[in-house]
Design a protein around this motif. Structure first.
Motif, PDB file in Angstrom:
ATOM      1  N   ARG A 154       0.953  -1.427   0.109  1.00  0.00           N
ATOM      2  CA  ARG A 154      -0.160   0.066   0.099  1.00  0.00           C
ATOM      3  C   ARG A 154       0.990   1.376  -0.061  1.00  0.00           C
ATOM      4  O   ARG A 154       0.250   2.300  -0.277  1.00  0.00           O
ATOM      5  CB  ARG A 154      -0.880   0.123   1.042  1.00  0.00           C
ATOM      6  CG  ARG A 154      -2.220  -0.925   1.032  1.00  0.00           C
ATOM      7  CD  ARG A 154      -3.282  -0.543   1.979  1.00  0.00           C
ATOM      8  NE  ARG A 154      -2.810  -0.942   3.254  1.00  0.00           N
ATOM      9  CZ  ARG A 154      -3.157  -2.208   3.930  1.00  0.00           C
ATOM     10  NH1 ARG A 154      -3.938  -2.995   3.364  1.00  0.00           N
ATOM     11  NH2 ARG A 154      -2.793  -2.384   5.346  1.00  0.00           N
ATOM     12  N   THR A 155       2.110   1.049   0.167  1.00  0.00           N
ATOM     13  CA  THR A 155       2.809   2.362   0.515  1.00  0.00           C
ATOM     14  C   THR A 155       3.368   2.892  -1.152  1.00  0.00           C
ATOM     15  O   THR A 155       3.383   4.020  -1.372  1.00  0.00           O
ATOM     16  CB  THR A 155       4.494   2.016   0.791  1.00  0.00           C
ATOM     17  OG1 THR A 155       4.975   1.359   0.158  1.00  0.00           O
ATOM     18  CG2 THR A 155       4.283   1.441   2.416  1.00  0.00           C
ATOM     19  N   GLY A 156       3.087   2.006  -2.162  1.00  0.00           N
ATOM     20  CA  GLY A 156       3.236   2.426  -3.400  1.00  0.00           C
ATOM     21  C   GLY A 156       4.767   2.461  -3.923  1.00  0.00           C
ATOM     22  O   GLY A 156       4.915   2.745  -5.038  1.00  0.00           O
ATOM     23  N   LYS A 157       5.609   2.165  -3.053  1.00  0.00           N
ATOM     24  CA  LYS A 157       6.750   1.983  -3.533  1.00  0.00           C
ATOM     25  C   LYS A 157       7.085   0.595  -3.727  1.00  0.00           C
ATOM     26  O   LYS A 157       6.797  -0.305  -3.662  1.00  0.00           O
ATOM     27  CB  LYS A 157       7.994   2.355  -2.047  1.00  0.00           C
ATOM     28  CG  LYS A 157       7.978   3.635  -1.676  1.00  0.00           C
ATOM     29  CD  LYS A 157       8.742   4.444  -2.615  1.00  0.00           C
ATOM     30  CE  LYS A 157       9.092   5.880  -2.363  1.00  0.00           C
ATOM     31  NZ  LYS A 157       9.955   6.081  -1.030  1.00  0.00           N
ATOM     32  N   PRO A 158       8.455   0.548  -4.804  1.00  0.00           N
ATOM     33  CA  PRO A 158       8.537  -1.009  -5.244  1.00  0.00           C
ATOM     34  C   PRO A 158       8.982  -1.755  -4.221  1.00  0.00           C
ATOM     35  O   PRO A 158       9.425  -1.406  -3.002  1.00  0.00           O
ATOM     36  CB  PRO A 158       9.825  -0.612  -5.985  1.00  0.00           C
ATOM     37  CG  PRO A 158       9.744   0.858  -6.446  1.00  0.00           C
ATOM     38  CD  PRO A 158       8.923   1.527  -5.445  1.00  0.00           C
ATOM     39  N   ILE A 159       8.538  -3.062  -4.301  1.00  0.00           N
ATOM     40  CA  ILE A 159       8.565  -4.028  -3.184  1.00  0.00           C
ATOM     41  C   ILE A 159       9.131  -5.331  -3.840  1.00  0.00           C
ATOM     42  O   ILE A 159       8.942  -5.755  -4.831  1.00  0.00           O
ATOM     43  CB  ILE A 159       7.119  -4.388  -2.555  1.00  0.00           C
ATOM     44  CG1 ILE A 159       7.206  -5.174  -1.392  1.00  0.00           C
ATOM     45  CG2 ILE A 159       6.289  -4.488  -3.463  1.00  0.00           C
ATOM     46  CD1 ILE A 159       6.097  -5.557  -0.860  1.00  0.00           C
ATOM     47  N   ASN A 160      10.384  -5.542  -3.039  1.00  0.00           N
ATOM     48  CA  ASN A 160      11.215  -7.008  -3.306  1.00  0.00           C
ATOM     49  C   ASN A 160      10.609  -7.994  -2.461  1.00  0.00           C
ATOM     50  O   ASN A 160      10.962  -7.837  -1.188  1.00  0.00           O
ATOM     51  CB  ASN A 160      12.664  -6.614  -3.307  1.00  0.00           C
ATOM     52  CG  ASN A 160      13.191  -7.920  -3.941  1.00  0.00           C
ATOM     53  OD1 ASN A 160      12.954  -8.529  -4.686  1.00  0.00           O
ATOM     54  ND2 ASN A 160      14.577  -8.172  -3.254  1.00  0.00           N
ATOM     55  N   ILE A 161       9.752  -8.891  -2.864  1.00  0.00           N
ATOM     56  CA  ILE A 161       9.163  -9.926  -1.857  1.00  0.00           C
ATOM     57  C   ILE A 161      10.017 -11.070  -1.819  1.00  0.00           C
ATOM     58  O   ILE A 161      10.002 -11.791  -3.102  1.00  0.00           O
ATOM     59  CB  ILE A 161       7.794 -10.208  -2.231  1.00  0.00           C
ATOM     60  CG1 ILE A 161       6.941  -9.153  -2.407  1.00  0.00           C
ATOM     61  CG2 ILE A 161       7.074 -11.242  -1.097  1.00  0.00           C
ATOM     62  CD1 ILE A 161       5.356  -9.190  -2.733  1.00  0.00           C
ATOM     63  N   LYS A 162      10.610 -11.474  -1.038  1.00  0.00           N
ATOM     64  CA  LYS A 162      11.445 -12.554  -0.878  1.00  0.00           C
ATOM     65  C   LYS A 162      10.413 -14.022  -0.653  1.00  0.00           C
ATOM     66  O   LYS A 162       9.666 -14.072   0.157  1.00  0.00           O
ATOM     67  CB  LYS A 162      12.611 -12.734   0.117  1.00  0.00           C
ATOM     68  CG  LYS A 162      13.781 -11.640   0.041  1.00  0.00           C
ATOM     69  CD  LYS A 162      14.949 -12.043   0.869  1.00  0.00           C
ATOM     70  CE  LYS A 162      16.175 -11.240   0.302  1.00  0.00           C
ATOM     71  NZ  LYS A 162      17.135 -11.561   1.165  1.00  0.00           N
ATOM     72  N   ILE A 165       6.077  -4.565  -8.477  1.00  0.00           N
ATOM     73  CA  ILE A 165       6.467  -5.737  -7.611  1.00  0.00           C
ATOM     74  C   ILE A 165       7.434  -6.557  -8.056  1.00  0.00           C
ATOM     75  O   ILE A 165       7.484  -7.005  -9.439  1.00  0.00           O
ATOM     76  CB  ILE A 165       5.146  -6.681  -7.368  1.00  0.00           C
ATOM     77  CG1 ILE A 165       4.023  -5.714  -6.584  1.00  0.00           C
ATOM     78  CG2 ILE A 165       5.369  -7.786  -6.530  1.00  0.00           C
ATOM     79  CD1 ILE A 165       2.843  -6.216  -6.457  1.00  0.00           C
ATOM     80  N   PHE A 166       8.418  -7.133  -7.362  1.00  0.00           N
ATOM     81  CA  PHE A 166       9.450  -8.169  -7.682  1.00  0.00           C
ATOM     82  C   PHE A 166       9.423  -9.423  -6.782  1.00  0.00           C
ATOM     83  O   PHE A 166       8.941  -9.082  -5.286  1.00  0.00           O
ATOM     84  CB  PHE A 166      10.852  -7.546  -7.562  1.00  0.00           C
ATOM     85  CG  PHE A 166      11.037  -6.280  -8.429  1.00  0.00           C
ATOM     86  CD1 PHE A 166      11.540  -6.504  -9.619  1.00  0.00           C
ATOM     87  CD2 PHE A 166      10.633  -4.993  -8.001  1.00  0.00           C
ATOM     88  CE1 PHE A 166      11.831  -5.327 -10.433  1.00  0.00           C
ATOM     89  CE2 PHE A 166      10.833  -4.073  -8.976  1.00  0.00           C
ATOM     90  CZ  PHE A 166      11.577  -4.306 -10.257  1.00  0.00           C
ATOM     91  N   ALA A 167       9.587 -10.483  -7.228  1.00  0.00           N
ATOM     92  CA  ALA A 167       9.574 -11.670  -6.507  1.00  0.00           C
ATOM     93  C   ALA A 167      11.067 -12.151  -6.479  1.00  0.00           C
ATOM     94  O   ALA A 167      11.573 -12.261  -7.371  1.00  0.00           O
ATOM     95  CB  ALA A 167       8.742 -12.672  -7.072  1.00  0.00           C
ATOM     96  N   CYS A 168      11.362 -12.379  -5.193  1.00  0.00           N
ATOM     97  CA  CYS A 168      12.877 -12.787  -5.172  1.00  0.00           C
ATOM     98  C   CYS A 168      13.239 -14.317  -4.673  1.00  0.00           C
ATOM     99  O   CYS A 168      12.653 -14.524  -3.560  1.00  0.00           O
ATOM    100  CB  CYS A 168      13.506 -11.792  -4.228  1.00  0.00           C
ATOM    101  SG  CYS A 168      15.146 -11.991  -3.756  1.00  0.00           S
TER     102      CYS A 168
END
Length: 277
Positions: A125-133, A163-166
């Motif tokens: 919800r922050t709107g910042k790019p997120i790297n989800i491990k 969104i990135f998946a790590c």
């Protein structure tokens, strides 16, 4: 952040998230970010500086955790303002997401927390790019549901969150991790988002030292090269430190700065060939 070129992940080129596991001091953060900026500029690869204000998932209660959120975010904000380098940090609790998003350019969620729905939603919800491990306990295709939760939360909040998946390795018995390189392509196809490969946590040996985790950093470059050669990833995660053997956390799997120039040259060459296929 000072005016600069588009963020590395927005340029469609290979980028690398690199830096020490944890913030050790203001001076240390500024010095390491400056040195990494120079190394990556020489290599022609985009850098995202990484360091954590708190390592909340350490093995032992006596382990070093960092400088704390308030001081850590001040330091990271100073790094991005003074050096013009985009920065990323871990967040571990839902209420950390909003203040962290004010100080950094990308947020990262720990692998252990990938199934915590409210936490993932708060970060998205922050709107910042997120790297989800990806959790060490998940199959590559399981990340599709995690990414779906993040997308739903961002849509509900009316923001467009990259969104990135790590991938960071999968548990293989006790105290060991393995990487299935097929999983990078599978996760990209099923989650429908760009993929980051964490080369250094993939060689971690969880809890191997009793009071802390061990690692086999000598294998991280091989995994990084293999991941780029798949053609499935957009970025790499390579924790690095000027003196990893004396680092307060994750030293056994971090790469020394002196390894980076040669490795980055190899990665860039492999990426060039892969993209030309």
């Amino acid at each position: 952040m000072t005016d600069a070129a588009p963020a590395p992940w927005a340029r469609g080129e290979l980028f690398v998230i690199a830096g020490p596991c944890a913030i050790e001091s203001r001076q240390f953060a500024l010095e390491t970010a400056q040195e990494l900026r120079e190394i990556f500029a020489a290599a022609g690869i985009g850098l995202v500086y990484k360091s954590s204000f708190d390592k909340a998932n350490r093995t032992s209660v006596s382990s070093f955790r960092g400088v704390g959120m308030d001081r850590g975010l001040e330091i990271l904000a100073e790094v991005r303002e003074m050096l013009g380098v985009p920065v990323v940090t871990d967040v571990h609790e839902a209420d950390q997401a909003a203040p962290a998003a004010e100080a950094v350019d990308m947020l990262q969620t720990p692998a252990f927390l990938c199934r915590q729905s409210d936490f993932i939603a708060a970060v998205a919800r922050t709107g910042k790019p997120i790297n989800i491990k990806k959790g060490q306990f998940l199959a590559p295709w399981d990340m599709a549901k995690v990414v779906e939760k993040a997308r739903a939360a961002a849509e509900e909040a009316g923001v467009e969150t990259p969104i990135f998946a790590c991938e960071r390795g999968t548990s293989f018995g006790y105290g060991n991790l393995v990487v299935d390189m097929r999983g990078l392509s599978i996760m990209k196809e099923t989650a429908g988002c760009p993929i980051v490969f964490d080369a250094t946590h993939s060689v971690q040996l969880p809890g191997a030292r009793g009071e802390s985790s061990g690692g086999e950093r000598q294998y991280a470059p091989s995994l990084a090269r293999a991941a780029v050669a798949t053609g499935a990833i957009s970025g790499l995660f390579i924790e690095s430190h000027p003196d990893p053997d004396n680092a307060p956390c994750d030293g056994p799997n971090m790469l020394p700065f002196e390894w980076l120039p040669g490795l980055l040259a190899e990665l860039k060459a492999i990426d060039t060939v892969t993209r030309a296929r």
